[in-house]
Enzyme design. Structure first.
Site, PDB file in Angstrom:
ATOM      1  CB  ALA A 255      -0.892  -0.015   1.230  1.00  0.00           C
ATOM      2  CB  CYS A 263       3.654   2.377 -17.835  1.00  0.00           C
ATOM      3  SG  CYS A 263       5.201   2.627 -18.686  1.00  0.00           S
TER       4      CYS A 263
HETATM    5  C1  UDX Z   1       5.316  -0.531 -14.871  1.00  0.00           C
HETATM    6  C2  UDX Z   1       5.232  -2.043 -14.996  1.00  0.00           C
HETATM    7  O1  UDX Z   1       5.594  -2.640 -13.756  1.00  0.00           O
HETATM    8  C3  UDX Z   1       6.194  -2.526 -16.088  1.00  0.00           C
HETATM    9  O2  UDX Z   1       6.060  -3.930 -16.258  1.00  0.00           O
HETATM   10  C4  UDX Z   1       5.833  -1.821 -17.395  1.00  0.00           C
HETATM   11  O3  UDX Z   1       6.708  -2.230 -18.443  1.00  0.00           O
HETATM   12  C5  UDX Z   1       5.922  -0.331 -17.210  1.00  0.00           C
HETATM   13  O4  UDX Z   1       5.050   0.098 -16.158  1.00  0.00           O
HETATM   14  P1  UDX Z   1       6.900   1.262 -13.774  1.00  0.00           P
HETATM   15  O5  UDX Z   1       5.802   2.200 -14.156  1.00  0.00           O
HETATM   16  O6  UDX Z   1       8.303   1.611 -14.104  1.00  0.00           O
HETATM   17  O7  UDX Z   1       6.612  -0.204 -14.457  1.00  0.00           O
HETATM   18  O8  UDX Z   1       6.848   1.114 -12.198  1.00  0.00           O
HETATM   19  P2  UDX Z   1       6.273   0.042 -11.166  1.00  0.00           P
HETATM   20  O9  UDX Z   1       7.400  -0.469 -10.388  1.00  0.00           O
HETATM   21  O10 UDX Z   1       5.379  -0.906 -11.820  1.00  0.00           O
HETATM   22  O11 UDX Z   1       5.388   1.006 -10.191  1.00  0.00           O
HETATM   23  C6  UDX Z   1       4.290   1.702 -10.759  1.00  0.00           C
HETATM   24  C7  UDX Z   1       3.606   2.480  -9.640  1.00  0.00           C
HETATM   25  O12 UDX Z   1       3.004   1.579  -8.721  1.00  0.00           O
HETATM   26  C8  UDX Z   1       4.567   3.351  -8.824  1.00  0.00           C
HETATM   27  O13 UDX Z   1       3.930   4.582  -8.512  1.00  0.00           O
HETATM   28  C9  UDX Z   1       4.787   2.540  -7.555  1.00  0.00           C
HETATM   29  O14 UDX Z   1       5.083   3.359  -6.433  1.00  0.00           O
HETATM   30  C10 UDX Z   1       3.429   1.872  -7.391  1.00  0.00           C
HETATM   31  N1  UDX Z   1       3.479   0.620  -6.626  1.00  0.00           N
HETATM   32  C11 UDX Z   1       4.144  -0.452  -7.132  1.00  0.00           C
HETATM   33  C12 UDX Z   1       2.797   0.552  -5.413  1.00  0.00           C
HETATM   34  O15 UDX Z   1       2.196   1.533  -4.964  1.00  0.00           O
HETATM   35  N2  UDX Z   1       2.799  -0.624  -4.720  1.00  0.00           N
HETATM   36  C13 UDX Z   1       3.463  -1.722  -5.185  1.00  0.00           C
HETATM   37  O16 UDX Z   1       3.439  -2.763  -4.500  1.00  0.00           O
HETATM   38  C14 UDX Z   1       4.159  -1.635  -6.422  1.00  0.00           C
END
Ligand code: UDX
Length: 432
Positions: A255, A263
């Site tokens: 969370a 993306c």
């Molecule tokens: C994402 C996808 O994971 C990846 O496979 C795709 O190719 C591109 O988009 P990215 O946007 O770089 O990658 O970041 P990611 O690590 O997925 O996190 C995305 C968002 O979700 C961030 O704001 C992160 O803080 C949030 N997040 C992620 C959470 O809040 N909780 C989590 O458990 C994981």
């Protein structure tokens, strides 16, 4: 093999460098001459741990090169990767494919031998069909094949995600292309990556569906965290208890503030727009977008509550402002909503981020960048941990600012509540 990467952003540069590191001859093309000049000097325009070293190594051993000459680079290559941007269109939710189609036209006039043309950029379902139409205007269909090969790279982990992918998705019914691409990816397949061959449209949809599902999973746990705050439950117990179910999985159940980045926000909107074109209502993803957009306001209201609704002249610190750790990317970061809103209410805001000053806050009143954590928290009333940088995980707040007792709002649950409270700080977090 001879590969041409069109576009040197996160996708094109990382994929191109990693392909060259696997022994292929790669030419990365960009129309931005200055960017190409910088890349040749080993100056990398994006913050990606480990990328600069790989660029310098492979450029030195001549497996990797950079050029602005698109026509020649295509002619010299066997496999052409389209890695240009597909941003959300202004005042719309659909993807802007103008760059994809303009490079497709360039490709169509440079087919001097059989070419495999790959969309690696995230493109809506049926884009491959459109590209095929553009190229077949000037070329016999036997001279080329259009394939969808989406990437699943996370910013900050992109090299690792390229070298150790869970799966390689190849969208093509063409046997020859499949054979060639299986050979290209063999070094990863031999390390355990699953090779998945589907239709082209299926591969295009797998990318959007995957990102939309991950966004849904995050939004789901964020909403459960809201319930935990009302019922005295620790959200981390829920994430563990759920995640051990192999059907759910423990990743992407942390969370936090709203998801951001280049993306998830873009792809969730684009898949809805595509579905509407095919008269299909994706109501779950629509509610995910709405819930995530509301989340920043929800956390802002919590800040107002913590400060007893007295925001004017309050000194607030943001530790981290990027959309997540290990990136300098600010796109759709929840700080872009929170900081202006707090400034509008008269707060005086200081922020520290390991990736430095952010131009996004240049025009916002009373927002100041500090280049050390200590300076950013000095004389603070409230310290908000917005991004889960490792730099913040071992801070000893008691020693950091002698005698000062500010409130801490840990939006990433990186601290132990008992430890922080034992140091005498009022502590708030998410879902605990
Ligand atoms: C994402 C996808 O994971 C990846 O496979 C795709 O190719 C591109 O988009 P990215 O946007 O770089 O990658 O970041 P990611 O690590 O997925 O996190 C995305 C968002 O979700 C961030 O704001 C992160 O803080 C949030 N997040 C992620 C959470 O809040 N909780 C989590 O458990 C994981």
């Amino acid at each position: 093999m001879k590969l041409c990467m069109i576009g040197t952003g996160y996708v094109g540069l990382v994929s191109g460098v990693c392909f060259s590191d696997l022994g292929n001859d790669v030419i990365c093309v960009d129309k931005d001459a200055d960017k190409i000049k910088q890349l040749k000097k080993g100056n990398i325009p994006i913050y990606e741990p480990g990328l600069a070293e790989l660029v310098i190594k492979n450029y030195k051993n001549k497996r990797l090169n950079f050029s602005t000459d698109l026509k020649k680079s295509i002619k010299d290559s066997d496999i052409i990767f389209i890695c240009v941007g597909t941003p959300t269109k202004k005042n719309s939710s659909s993807a802007d494919l103008s760059q994809v189609y303009s490079v497709s036209k360039e490709i169509s006039s440079s087919i001097n031998k059989f070419k495999i043309i790959i969309t690696k950029s995230t493109v809506p379902v049926t884009t491959g069909d459109e590209i095929e139409k553009i190229i077949s205007k000037k070329n016999n269909k036997k001279k080329f094949s259009v394939v969808s090969n989406p990437e699943f790279l996370r910013e900050g982990e992109a090299i690792r995600d390229f070298i150790f992918p869970d799966r390689i998705v190849i969208g093509s019914n063409d046997k020859k292309s499949n054979r060639i691409l299986k050979n290209l990816y063999n070094p990863l397949i031999s390390k355990g990556a699953q090779y998945v061959n589907t239709s082209r449209r299926a591969a295009e949809l797998i990318k959007y569906a995957s990102n939309s599902f991950l966004a849904t999973k995050i939004t789901f746990i964020n909403e459960i965290a809201n319930l935990c705050e009302k019922t005295g439950i620790n959200i981390e117990d829920i994430s563990i208890g759920m995640g051990l179910d192999k059907r759910i999985g423990s990743r992407f159940l942390r969370a936090g503030p709203a998801y951001g980045g280049s993306c998830f926000p873009k792809d969730t909107k684009a898949i809805i727009s595509t579905a509407e074109k095919f008269k299909t209502n994706l109501s779950v993803i629509k509610s995910v977008i709405k819930s995530n957009q509301n989340r920043s306001n929800l956390l802002l209201n919590k800040v107002y509550e913590i400060l007893n609704k007295k925001i004017k002249n309050k000194r607030i610190t943001f530790l981290g402002v990027t959309f997540k750790a290990n990136t300098d990317d600010m796109r759709d970061s929840s700080s872009l909503k929170m900081i202006p809103a707090l400034s509008k209410k008269g707060a005086i805001i200081k922020y520290f981020d390991p990736t430095g000053y952010k131009k996004e806050f240049k025009k916002i009143k009373n927002v100041f960048y500090e280049n050390t954590i200590r300076k950013s928290v000095e004389s603070s009333d409230l310290v908000i941990v917005h991004t889960e940088w490792n730099d913040f995980k071992s801070i000893n707040f008691k020693n950091l600012v002698k005698g000062k007792k500010f409130i801490i709002y840990d939006m990433r649950n990186i601290y132990s509540p008992t430890k922080i409270k034992a140091q005498g700080f009022k502590y708030f977090c998410i879902g605990r």
